[in-house]
Design a protein around this motif. Sequence first.
Motif, PDB file in Angstrom:
ATOM      1  N   LYS A 133     -10.329  -3.025 -37.092  1.00 17.10           N
ATOM      2  CA  LYS A 133     -10.250  -2.090 -37.807  1.00 17.10           C
ATOM      3  C   LYS A 133     -11.586  -1.253 -37.717  1.00 17.10           C
ATOM      4  O   LYS A 133     -11.640   0.027 -37.512  1.00 17.10           O
ATOM      5  N   MET A 134     -12.622  -1.863 -37.284  1.00 16.04           N
ATOM      6  CA  MET A 134     -14.021  -1.116 -36.982  1.00 16.04           C
ATOM      7  C   MET A 134     -13.749  -0.392 -35.830  1.00 16.04           C
ATOM      8  O   MET A 134     -14.071   0.628 -35.770  1.00 16.04           O
ATOM      9  N   LEU A 135     -13.313  -1.062 -34.889  1.00 15.10           N
ATOM     10  CA  LEU A 135     -13.215  -0.230 -33.507  1.00 15.10           C
ATOM     11  C   LEU A 135     -12.396   1.118 -33.602  1.00 15.10           C
ATOM     12  O   LEU A 135     -12.286   1.906 -32.799  1.00 15.10           O
ATOM     13  N   ALA A 136     -11.122   0.693 -34.386  1.00 15.67           N
ATOM     14  CA  ALA A 136     -10.188   1.923 -34.563  1.00 15.67           C
ATOM     15  C   ALA A 136     -10.710   2.986 -35.346  1.00 15.67           C
ATOM     16  O   ALA A 136     -10.275   4.210 -34.914  1.00 15.67           O
ATOM     17  N   SER A 137     -11.691   2.744 -36.511  1.00 11.18           N
ATOM     18  CA  SER A 137     -12.065   3.827 -36.977  1.00 11.18           C
ATOM     19  C   SER A 137     -13.317   4.678 -36.032  1.00 11.18           C
ATOM     20  O   SER A 137     -13.306   5.714 -36.241  1.00 11.18           O
ATOM     21  N   LEU A 138     -13.887   3.693 -35.052  1.00 14.80           N
ATOM     22  CA  LEU A 138     -14.717   4.644 -34.195  1.00 14.80           C
ATOM     23  C   LEU A 138     -13.691   5.440 -33.148  1.00 14.80           C
ATOM     24  O   LEU A 138     -14.168   6.601 -32.826  1.00 14.80           O
ATOM     25  N   GLU A 142     -13.665   9.548 -32.622  1.00 15.30           N
ATOM     26  CA  GLU A 142     -14.167   9.850 -31.256  1.00 15.30           C
ATOM     27  C   GLU A 142     -12.913  10.781 -30.976  1.00 15.30           C
ATOM     28  O   GLU A 142     -12.782  11.401 -29.707  1.00 15.30           O
ATOM     29  N   GLY A 143     -11.888  11.106 -31.833  1.00 19.96           N
ATOM     30  CA  GLY A 143     -10.754  11.906 -31.303  1.00 19.96           C
ATOM     31  C   GLY A 143      -9.531  11.594 -30.968  1.00 19.96           C
ATOM     32  O   GLY A 143      -8.527  12.188 -31.054  1.00 19.96           O
ATOM     33  N   LEU A 144      -9.208  10.292 -31.155  1.00 18.12           N
ATOM     34  CA  LEU A 144      -7.770   9.581 -31.194  1.00 18.12           C
ATOM     35  C   LEU A 144      -7.071   9.561 -32.497  1.00 18.12           C
ATOM     36  O   LEU A 144      -7.609   9.676 -33.616  1.00 18.12           O
ATOM     37  N   ASP A 145      -5.637   9.625 -32.322  1.00 16.89           N
ATOM     38  CA  ASP A 145      -5.054   9.856 -33.675  1.00 16.89           C
ATOM     39  C   ASP A 145      -4.943   8.230 -34.063  1.00 16.89           C
ATOM     40  O   ASP A 145      -5.389   7.515 -33.173  1.00 16.89           O
ATOM     41  N   THR A 146      -4.651   7.934 -35.468  1.00 17.96           N
ATOM     42  CA  THR A 146      -4.709   6.731 -35.857  1.00 17.96           C
ATOM     43  C   THR A 146      -3.821   5.680 -35.198  1.00 17.96           C
ATOM     44  O   THR A 146      -4.408   4.687 -34.887  1.00 17.96           O
ATOM     45  N   LYS A 147      -2.633   6.101 -34.595  1.00 20.53           N
ATOM     46  CA  LYS A 147      -1.898   5.173 -33.824  1.00 20.53           C
ATOM     47  C   LYS A 147      -2.582   4.702 -32.625  1.00 20.53           C
ATOM     48  O   LYS A 147      -2.470   3.457 -32.308  1.00 20.53           O
ATOM     49  N   GLU A 148      -2.909   5.696 -31.761  1.00 20.17           N
ATOM     50  CA  GLU A 148      -3.460   5.596 -30.589  1.00 20.17           C
ATOM     51  C   GLU A 148      -4.983   4.652 -30.679  1.00 20.17           C
ATOM     52  O   GLU A 148      -5.130   3.844 -29.926  1.00 20.17           O
ATOM     53  N   ALA A 149      -5.671   5.148 -31.935  1.00 21.21           N
ATOM     54  CA  ALA A 149      -6.934   4.438 -31.946  1.00 21.21           C
ATOM     55  C   ALA A 149      -6.744   2.814 -32.496  1.00 21.21           C
ATOM     56  O   ALA A 149      -7.377   1.945 -31.946  1.00 21.21           O
ATOM     57  N   THR A 151      -3.906   1.083 -31.461  1.00 22.36           N
ATOM     58  CA  THR A 151      -3.623   0.281 -30.390  1.00 22.36           C
ATOM     59  C   THR A 151      -4.575   0.132 -29.351  1.00 22.36           C
ATOM     60  O   THR A 151      -4.928  -1.056 -28.875  1.00 22.36           O
ATOM     61  N   MET A 152      -5.672   0.944 -29.121  1.00 22.53           N
ATOM     62  CA  MET A 152      -6.696   0.940 -28.340  1.00 22.53           C
ATOM     63  C   MET A 152      -7.674  -0.318 -28.735  1.00 22.53           C
ATOM     64  O   MET A 152      -7.953  -1.006 -28.080  1.00 22.53           O
ATOM     65  N   ALA A 153      -7.831  -0.376 -30.071  1.00 22.50           N
ATOM     66  CA  ALA A 153      -8.881  -1.242 -30.722  1.00 22.50           C
ATOM     67  C   ALA A 153      -8.249  -2.543 -30.469  1.00 22.50           C
ATOM     68  O   ALA A 153      -8.947  -3.573 -30.225  1.00 22.50           O
ATOM     69  N   THR A 154      -6.802  -2.635 -30.624  1.00 17.27           N
ATOM     70  CA  THR A 154      -6.251  -3.924 -30.713  1.00 17.27           C
ATOM     71  C   THR A 154      -6.085  -4.541 -29.200  1.00 17.27           C
ATOM     72  O   THR A 154      -6.454  -5.672 -28.985  1.00 17.27           O
ATOM     73  N   VAL A 155      -5.866  -3.818 -28.464  1.00 19.07           N
ATOM     74  CA  VAL A 155      -6.093  -4.053 -26.876  1.00 19.07           C
ATOM     75  C   VAL A 155      -7.528  -4.500 -26.580  1.00 19.07           C
ATOM     76  O   VAL A 155      -7.404  -5.366 -25.942  1.00 19.07           O
ATOM     77  N   THR A 156      -8.468  -3.845 -27.039  1.00 13.01           N
ATOM     78  CA  THR A 156      -9.674  -4.011 -26.504  1.00 13.01           C
ATOM     79  C   THR A 156     -10.218  -5.641 -27.366  1.00 13.01           C
ATOM     80  O   THR A 156     -10.766  -6.256 -26.527  1.00 13.01           O
ATOM     81  N   VAL A 157      -9.832  -5.641 -28.389  1.00 13.51           N
ATOM     82  CA  VAL A 157      -9.968  -7.158 -29.107  1.00 13.51           C
ATOM     83  C   VAL A 157      -9.535  -7.917 -28.458  1.00 13.51           C
ATOM     84  O   VAL A 157     -10.224  -9.049 -28.388  1.00 13.51           O
ATOM     85  N   ALA A 158      -8.315  -7.857 -28.106  1.00 15.16           N
ATOM     86  CA  ALA A 158      -7.578  -8.862 -27.474  1.00 15.16           C
ATOM     87  C   ALA A 158      -8.202  -9.257 -26.102  1.00 15.16           C
ATOM     88  O   ALA A 158      -8.233 -10.573 -25.652  1.00 15.16           O
TER      89      ALA A 158
END
Length: 193
Positions: A133-138, A142-149, A151-158
Amino acid sequence: MILSSAERKGDARERLLARLLDAFDEALPSPEVSLREIAARAETSHALLRYHFGSLSGVLAAMLTAQRSRDNEALFEAAQQGTFDDLVVAIWRAYTRPEQLSRVRGFFHVVGLAAYSPDDFREFIESLNDLTKMLASLAEREGLDTKEALTMATVTVAAIRGLLLQEVLTPAVHSEDDVALILRMGKGGLSAR
């Protein structure tokens, strides 16, 4: 005001958890130690530990959830001033410090137990998405829409968790170069904006 027995039990559990955290500081007890050994170190009784946490696994999960919550608060403070990349690097550095090894090992131990008995580890499981959630909010900032943010945060944490598992199993094989690779992989999402 009269407290219900559930409220009194909750307060006692929180006081006992605070005592455990004080006794073990940043570390997490090994799953090989007994409740009696943990109780002795925390200067309490194993019966109280069993009553409030159910088992050694319950103690480990409660301690780990509380420790991770404290970590996340500190990381969140840092994230307020930084970028997505800054937070990823901060997470990696926080969990690859040598004094964190027992907690990282404990994390994977508890995750394994939770995979078999999710109902017994509900609080721990619910806390697993905090970093995402923290990474997604950042990423959104920084410009990503909610779904992309998300997804990117989920993959990064994984990816971070996968690298941490490899770090536990094969120490000193990985470095911050791995985190740099994770960040480069995610740049497609941020740089496309």
